[in-house]
Design a protein around this motif. Structure first.
Motif, PDB file in Angstrom:
ATOM      1  N   LEU A  78       0.829  -1.203   0.000  1.00 61.34           N
ATOM      2  CA  LEU A  78       0.000   0.000   0.000  1.00 61.34           C
ATOM      3  C   LEU A  78       0.868   1.260   0.000  1.00 61.34           C
ATOM      4  CD1 LEU A  78      -3.269   0.658   1.821  1.00 61.34           C
ATOM      5  CD2 LEU A  78      -1.444   2.313   2.114  1.00 61.34           C
ATOM      6  N   LEU A  79       1.894   1.273   0.850  1.00 61.09           N
ATOM      7  CA  LEU A  79       2.781   2.431   0.884  1.00 61.09           C
ATOM      8  C   LEU A  79       3.473   2.632  -0.462  1.00 61.09           C
ATOM      9  CD1 LEU A  79       4.599   2.365   4.351  1.00 61.09           C
ATOM     10  CD2 LEU A  79       2.971   4.060   3.520  1.00 61.09           C
ATOM     11  N   SER A  80       3.952   1.542  -1.027  1.00 62.36           N
ATOM     12  CA  SER A  80       4.659   1.632  -2.302  1.00 62.36           C
ATOM     13  C   SER A  80       3.754   2.161  -3.408  1.00 62.36           C
ATOM     14  CB  SER A  80       5.209   0.255  -2.680  1.00 62.36           C
ATOM     15  OG  SER A  80       5.852   0.297  -3.933  1.00 62.36           O
ATOM     16  N   LEU A  81       2.552   1.596  -3.513  1.00 60.17           N
ATOM     17  CA  LEU A  81       1.618   2.015  -4.553  1.00 60.17           C
ATOM     18  C   LEU A  81       1.088   3.420  -4.314  1.00 60.17           C
ATOM     19  CD1 LEU A  81      -0.391  -1.324  -4.917  1.00 60.17           C
ATOM     20  CD2 LEU A  81       1.194  -0.344  -6.595  1.00 60.17           C
ATOM     21  N   SER A  82       1.159   3.879  -3.074  1.00 61.89           N
ATOM     22  CA  SER A  82       0.681   5.228  -2.742  1.00 61.89           C
ATOM     23  C   SER A  82       1.724   6.301  -3.011  1.00 61.89           C
ATOM     24  CB  SER A  82       0.258   5.298  -1.268  1.00 61.89           C
ATOM     25  OG  SER A  82      -0.766   4.383  -1.001  1.00 61.89           O
ATOM     26  N   GLY A  83       2.877   5.897  -3.533  1.00 60.71           N
ATOM     27  CA  GLY A  83       3.889   6.886  -3.912  1.00 60.71           C
ATOM     28  C   GLY A  83       4.578   7.540  -2.734  1.00 60.71           C
ATOM     29  N   PHE A  84       4.825   6.753  -1.656  1.00 60.38           N
ATOM     30  CA  PHE A  84       5.370   7.404  -0.467  1.00 60.38           C
ATOM     31  C   PHE A  84       6.781   7.944  -0.701  1.00 60.38           C
ATOM     32  CE2 PHE A  84       7.939   3.794   0.412  1.00 60.38           C
ATOM     33  CZ  PHE A  84       8.732   4.046   1.520  1.00 60.38           C
ATOM     34  N   SER A  85       7.493   7.453  -1.720  1.00 61.89           N
ATOM     35  CA  SER A  85       8.794   8.038  -2.046  1.00 61.89           C
ATOM     36  C   SER A  85       8.655   9.504  -2.438  1.00 61.89           C
ATOM     37  CB  SER A  85       9.460   7.253  -3.189  1.00 61.89           C
ATOM     38  OG  SER A  85       9.896   5.993  -2.741  1.00 61.89           O
ATOM     39  N   THR A  86       7.495   9.857  -2.997  1.00 60.58           N
ATOM     40  CA  THR A  86       7.239  11.261  -3.319  1.00 60.58           C
ATOM     41  C   THR A  86       7.124  12.087  -2.043  1.00 60.58           C
ATOM     42  OG1 THR A  86       6.096  10.691  -5.376  1.00 60.58           O
ATOM     43  CG2 THR A  86       5.650  12.857  -4.458  1.00 60.58           C
ATOM     44  N   MET A 104      17.382   8.087  -8.858  1.00 65.52           N
ATOM     45  CA  MET A 104      16.389   8.499  -7.875  1.00 65.52           C
ATOM     46  C   MET A 104      14.979   8.116  -8.299  1.00 65.52           C
ATOM     47  SD  MET A 104      17.942  12.249  -6.788  1.00 65.52           S
ATOM     48  CE  MET A 104      16.433  12.807  -5.992  1.00 65.52           C
ATOM     49  N   ALA A 105      14.130   7.838  -7.312  1.00 65.60           N
ATOM     50  CA  ALA A 105      12.726   7.499  -7.561  1.00 65.60           C
ATOM     51  C   ALA A 105      11.881   8.770  -7.507  1.00 65.60           C
ATOM     52  CB  ALA A 105      12.232   6.500  -6.522  1.00 65.60           C
ATOM     53  N   PHE A 106      11.215   9.090  -8.615  1.00 69.05           N
ATOM     54  CA  PHE A 106      10.281  10.219  -8.665  1.00 69.05           C
ATOM     55  C   PHE A 106       9.458  10.101  -9.943  1.00 69.05           C
ATOM     56  CE2 PHE A 106      14.102  11.620 -10.804  1.00 69.05           C
ATOM     57  CZ  PHE A 106      13.660  12.342 -11.904  1.00 69.05           C
ATOM     58  N   HIS A 107       8.380  10.855 -10.015  1.00 68.02           N
ATOM     59  CA  HIS A 107       7.512  10.824 -11.191  1.00 68.02           C
ATOM     60  C   HIS A 107       8.137  11.687 -12.293  1.00 68.02           C
ATOM     61  CE1 HIS A 107       4.199   8.562  -9.463  1.00 68.02           C
ATOM     62  NE2 HIS A 107       4.393   9.234  -8.345  1.00 68.02           N
ATOM     63  N   ARG A 108       8.705  11.029 -13.298  1.00 72.68           N
ATOM     64  CA  ARG A 108       9.482  11.723 -14.325  1.00 72.68           C
ATOM     65  C   ARG A 108       8.617  12.444 -15.359  1.00 72.68           C
ATOM     66  NH1 ARG A 108      14.705   9.830 -13.562  1.00 72.68           N
ATOM     67  NH2 ARG A 108      14.734   8.120 -12.055  1.00 72.68           N
ATOM     68  N   CYS A 126      14.369  13.989   1.117  1.00 72.56           N
ATOM     69  CA  CYS A 126      14.915  12.644   1.339  1.00 72.56           C
ATOM     70  C   CYS A 126      14.797  11.879   0.029  1.00 72.56           C
ATOM     71  CB  CYS A 126      14.150  11.942   2.456  1.00 72.56           C
ATOM     72  SG  CYS A 126      14.692  10.237   2.763  1.00 72.56           S
ATOM     73  N   ALA A 127      15.920  11.515  -0.557  1.00 71.43           N
ATOM     74  CA  ALA A 127      15.939  10.836  -1.849  1.00 71.43           C
ATOM     75  C   ALA A 127      15.924   9.325  -1.673  1.00 71.43           C
ATOM     76  CB  ALA A 127      17.182  11.243  -2.638  1.00 71.43           C
ATOM     77  N   THR A 128      15.213   8.637  -2.570  1.00 74.33           N
ATOM     78  CA  THR A 128      15.275   7.177  -2.654  1.00 74.33           C
ATOM     79  C   THR A 128      16.155   6.834  -3.843  1.00 74.33           C
ATOM     80  OG1 THR A 128      13.009   7.012  -1.792  1.00 74.33           O
ATOM     81  CG2 THR A 128      13.932   5.059  -2.850  1.00 74.33           C
ATOM     82  N   LEU A 129      17.320   6.215  -3.577  1.00 74.53           N
ATOM     83  CA  LEU A 129      18.303   5.953  -4.627  1.00 74.53           C
ATOM     84  C   LEU A 129      18.416   4.458  -4.893  1.00 74.53           C
ATOM     85  CD1 LEU A 129      20.494   7.344  -6.446  1.00 74.53           C
ATOM     86  CD2 LEU A 129      22.137   6.690  -4.673  1.00 74.53           C
ATOM     87  N   HIS A 130      18.387   4.098  -6.169  1.00 75.99           N
ATOM     88  CA  HIS A 130      18.610   2.711  -6.575  1.00 75.99           C
ATOM     89  C   HIS A 130      20.101   2.416  -6.460  1.00 75.99           C
ATOM     90  CE1 HIS A 130      18.133  -1.056  -8.552  1.00 75.99           C
ATOM     91  NE2 HIS A 130      18.727  -0.695  -9.668  1.00 75.99           N
ATOM     92  N   CYS A 131      20.462   1.567  -5.500  1.00 73.11           N
ATOM     93  CA  CYS A 131      21.874   1.311  -5.214  1.00 73.11           C
ATOM     94  C   CYS A 131      21.996   0.126  -4.270  1.00 73.11           C
ATOM     95  CB  CYS A 131      22.522   2.543  -4.562  1.00 73.11           C
ATOM     96  SG  CYS A 131      21.843   2.952  -2.930  1.00 73.11           S
ATOM     97  N   SER A 132      23.217  -0.352  -4.069  1.00 70.48           N
ATOM     98  CA  SER A 132      23.516  -1.283  -2.980  1.00 70.48           C
ATOM     99  C   SER A 132      24.128  -0.476  -1.840  1.00 70.48           C
ATOM    100  CB  SER A 132      24.488  -2.365  -3.446  1.00 70.48           C
ATOM    101  OG  SER A 132      23.840  -3.287  -4.292  1.00 70.48           O
ATOM    102  N   TYR A 133      23.646  -0.711  -0.641  1.00 74.37           N
ATOM    103  CA  TYR A 133      24.036   0.062   0.536  1.00 74.37           C
ATOM    104  C   TYR A 133      24.784  -0.863   1.482  1.00 74.37           C
ATOM    105  CZ  TYR A 133      22.803   2.224   5.157  1.00 74.37           C
ATOM    106  OH  TYR A 133      22.802   2.730   6.434  1.00 74.37           O
ATOM    107  N   ILE A 134      26.070  -0.561   1.705  1.00 76.09           N
ATOM    108  CA  ILE A 134      26.868  -1.369   2.627  1.00 76.09           C
ATOM    109  C   ILE A 134      27.353  -0.516   3.791  1.00 76.09           C
ATOM    110  CG2 ILE A 134      27.624  -2.874   0.750  1.00 76.09           C
ATOM    111  CD1 ILE A 134      30.460  -1.612   1.094  1.00 76.09           C
TER     112      ILE A 134
END
Length: 285
Positions: free
Chosen positions: A112-120, A233-237, A127-135
């Protein structure tokens, strides 16, 4: 009521059926009752897609008086979720959920959170959501970014093998700012990596990966850094305001955060060249 915290941002969610599970990873981010930064009001609504809706990827949207209403799907012929994208700027947002969605055993609060666009909502709060591996190395974060297939998971695994690094998330991380610098935070999504932890650490560097026949670190120009961050980054392009908001945040990040490009052949030496470049940051603490 349910409460979750991502980075330093607290979410309150009301209106969820008690039987709806958090999901495999969202439970890691659940917290006790707090004063929320954002409240999601979930309400049951039979959703019908308007005839003038515009498709963009796996969603549709309708623009009304400068506002964009989003429609999303979850294994259903009808729209499953709808919300007004612009409302993520506010302290409260209403999310309409089709009642039949709760009959699907695969549906969770995390979906629900994901489909609701909470990254927006995170993006509007810098606060950016970045596609990456985090170590995690020496209690500091290294983020490996790059196009699909460039070896983000492989590089994370090399650091785990040769430097006893902990992999916090195999697919993405949050980037946000505190008074003393930029931090990485966990998020309740990890792609196919199935590696997800809730951990926050100061960022030592962001490494943009590319494959090669040798191991070499290159400094990055501002344009390279900007392109790398914005691509990941995750956002509505399709929405100009989303591009502007993400672009401004990317400029803030790259102006202060160390970023390097690593051409590598995915071996222990590729770990060594990065370690040499940022070693003072990692070990002199």
């Amino acid at each position: 009521m349910r409460y979750y915290r991502f980075a330093d941002i607290a979410f309150e969610v009301d209106g969820l059926p008690e039987k709806l599970p958090d999901g495999k990873y969202l439970n890691l981010f659940r917290t006790a009752s707090v004063v929320p930064d954002i409240t999601l009001h979930v309400q049951n609504t039979t959703l019908v897609l308007p005839s003038d809706a515009v498709r963009s990827g796996n969603i549709c949207y309708v623009e009304r008086e400068g506002k964009h209403r989003i429609y999303g799907w979850f294994r259903t012929p009808n729209p499953a979720i709808s919300f007004v994208l612009n409302d993520w700027k506010n302290a409260e947002i209403t999310v309409d959920v089709h009642p039949e969605l709760y009959d699907d055993a695969a549906f969770t609060a995390n979906w629900l959170l994901s489909l609701s666009g909470f990254s927006t909502g995170l993006l509007y709060r810098k606060c950016a959501t970045l596609h990456c591996s985090y170590i995690l190395v020496e209690n500091q974060a290294i983020l490996f970014a790059g196009f699909s297939g460039m070896g983000k998971s492989t590089q994370a695994e090399l650091w785990r093998r040769y430097r006893n690094a902990e992999i916090i998330n195999g697919d993405r991380a949050l980037i946000f700012q505190r008074e003393d610098g930029w931090y990485a935070g966990g998020i309740s999504a990890c792609g196919s990596s199935k590696i997800c932890r809730n951990y926050t650490a100061k960022i030592a560097a962001v490494i943009l990966l590319e494959k090669g026949s040798d191991n070499r670190v290159f400094p990055m120009k501002i344009a390279e850094k900007y392109r790398a961050l914005l691509t990941g980054m995750a956002f509505h392009r399709w929405k100009e305001e989303g591009i502007d908001t993400a672009g401004n945040l990317a400029m803030d990040i790259l102006s202060e955060l160390p970023m390097y490009r690593l051409r590598n052949r995915a071996d222990e030496e590729s770990v060594e060249v990065i370690e040499k470049e940022i070693g003072g940051t990692l070990y002199d603490i």
